[in-house]
Design an enzyme around this catalytic site. Structure first.
Site, PDB file in Angstrom:
ATOM      1  CB  SER A   1      -3.984  27.475-109.076  1.00 41.71           C
ATOM      2  OG  SER A   1      -2.993  26.496-108.849  1.00 41.71           O
ATOM      3  CD  GLU A   2       0.932  28.360-106.240  1.00 44.44           C
ATOM      4  OE1 GLU A   2      -0.282  28.362-105.951  1.00 44.44           O
ATOM      5  OE2 GLU A   2       1.738  27.531-105.792  1.00 44.44           O
TER       6      GLU A   2
END
Lengths: 233, 220
Positions: free
Chosen positions: B46-47
């Protein structure tokens, strides 16, 4: 040892004046400097430019500054959670520069690392590339993105020491380390402030050289934006 | 019958390859994590700064400091790692992530994608989408085939501001699976259960290539 400790948010933000450019750490409401933001509302500082990945929600985070029309310009990557923001932007009251999240992170990092600009493929062929130099590397077009700097970078960490060394917790790290590097004055608010020499030097995320002022926040609401759970079977 | 959002996610999950790193966007892509095939091991990035994302926490165990890019409370898997945003996008831009799944408002037959702005109406921002589509080798779009007005979202050219150019490789919708060809055009690969080729033709505004019998998706 250089002691960077100040008493509170008010002392930490001394010298912050109208029209300045700020960086504020956080992703959504996670890892935002809540105590410093509350102080900015109390100071009523105006016409500020905020470089922050998001703009908070209507009644928390940077939303509190938007409510009082204290922000002139936002530099962000995603602002979808704030209705007042969208209203001010579409009506033209608020200037907005939307940039790809990775470019935002790298532009902050570059600002702190003494790199004036860099080429990235992100945004090529889109509105983001308008007016920017394009150059091909390895057969692929890239655009030139410039470093970002701030008069004040305001970050939030889990633990810090009086030297300004910082340790973040979980995904509350996000933009805080890069922004800490890019402020003329970097203010760190921490949940727990300890004497220098207490933190394990192996486990420090942000070296204190990047931090000018550090204080322990009074309260941390740590609001959850999107509470998702599962039931125990 | 056209697929629902979970059906689209389930079909995309069949594209997951063993021992790969995958980034899932907000919306339908997030649901892909609920349908990982048995014997397939993937790690989700997840960025906002986590690799090895796990399921939602049990009630009462939420941690405000542990979220995904959709700002949902999450947990981590054994072997997970946490990092800052610049490192996160080094993983993405540096092409260390093998697959990126994201939503879209429009996809064009040359692989262009638009998903961040409707001028004058809606401006949420691109978040990490522009970085993702500019660098990932394999990009799958998860979306409904038509918009709320019934208009096709698979077009000759995007009408909305672009997120990236010539980057989408595959589109999975409620009606079909389509590959985007290098020379341009949507090649129909599979139909949703009970959906006819005619239905898909009607709902596709861009160039649609149909070769031979088109099989039905296998969805449980």
């Amino acid at each position: 040892m250089i002691n960077k400790q100040v008493a509170n948010a008010k002392e930490a933000l001394n010298g912050l004046t109208d029209g300045m450019t700020l960086m504020l750490g956080g992703f959504g409401l996670c890892g935002i400097p809540e105590n410093a933001i509350a102080e900015m509302v109390a100071m009523d500082v105006k016409k500020i430019t905020c470089i922050s990945n998001n703009a908070g929600v209507d009644d928390f985070g940077l939303g509190l500054l938007l409510q009082k029309n204290q922000i002139r310009k936002m530099v962000s990557s995603y602002v979808g959670e704030n209705d007042e923001f969208e209203r001010q932007m579409l009506s033209g009251e608020l200037e907005v520069d939307l940039i790809p999240q990775g470019s935002l992170a790298e532009r902050c990092r570059a600002g702190g690392a003494g790199i004036p600009a860099f080429f990235t493929p992100a945004g090529y062929g889109t509105e983001v590339a308008e007016g920017k130099e394009v150059r091909e590397f390895n057969g692929k077009p890239h655009i030139l993105e410039k470093a970002l700097h701030a008069d004040f970078a305001v970050v939030k960490a889990w633990k810090g020491d009086t030297e300004g060394n910082l340790v973040y917790k979980a995904t509350a790290r996000n933009f805080n380390p890069m922004m800490a590097m890019a402020g003329k004055i970097t203010v760190a608010e921490v949940e727990e402030l300890v004497p220098a020499g207490t933190l394990d030097p192996n486990e420090i995320h942000t070296p204190g050289i990047f931090v000018q002022r550090i204080f322990q926040g009074n309260t941390f609401e740590k609001r959850i934006e999107n509470r998702t759970t599962r039931k125990k079977k | 019958m056209a697929l629902d959002k979970n059906g689209i996610a389930q079909r995309i999950a069949q594209e997951l390859e063993n021992n790969t790193y995958v980034n899932l966007g907000i919306g339908i892509p997030t649901l892909v994590a609920n349908h990982i095939p048995k014997n397939i091991n993937v790690e989700f990035q997840s960025e906002n700064g986590v690799l090895g994302m796990g399921p939602f926490p049990f009630e009462g165990e939420e941690d405000a400091d542990m979220i995904n890019a959709g700002k949902q409370t999450i947990t981590t898997m054994p072997g997970a790692v946490l990092f800052d945003s610049a490192t996160s996008f080094s993983m993405i831009r540096g092409n260390h992530i093998q697959l990126s799944v994201l939503g879209a408002m429009e996809v064009a037959e040359n692989g262009d994608i638009a998903n961040w702005k409707i001028p004058g109406k809606m401006v949420k921002g691109m978040g990490g989408a522009m970085d993702l589509v500019a660098s990932a080798d394999n990009i799958i779009v998860a979306m409904m085939h038509t918009n709320k007005k019934g208009e096709s979202k698979l077009l000759a050219n995007c009408s909305l501001p672009l997120t990236g150019v010539k980057c989408v490789k595959k589109v999975v919708t409620n009606l079909a699976v389509l590959d985007i060809l290098d020379e341009g055009g949507f090649r129909l690969v599979e139909r949703a259960p009970g959906v006819s080729v005619e239905d898909i033709k009607k709902a596709t505004a861009g160039k649609l290539l149909i070769e031979g019998e088109i099989p039905e998706m296998s969805i449980n």
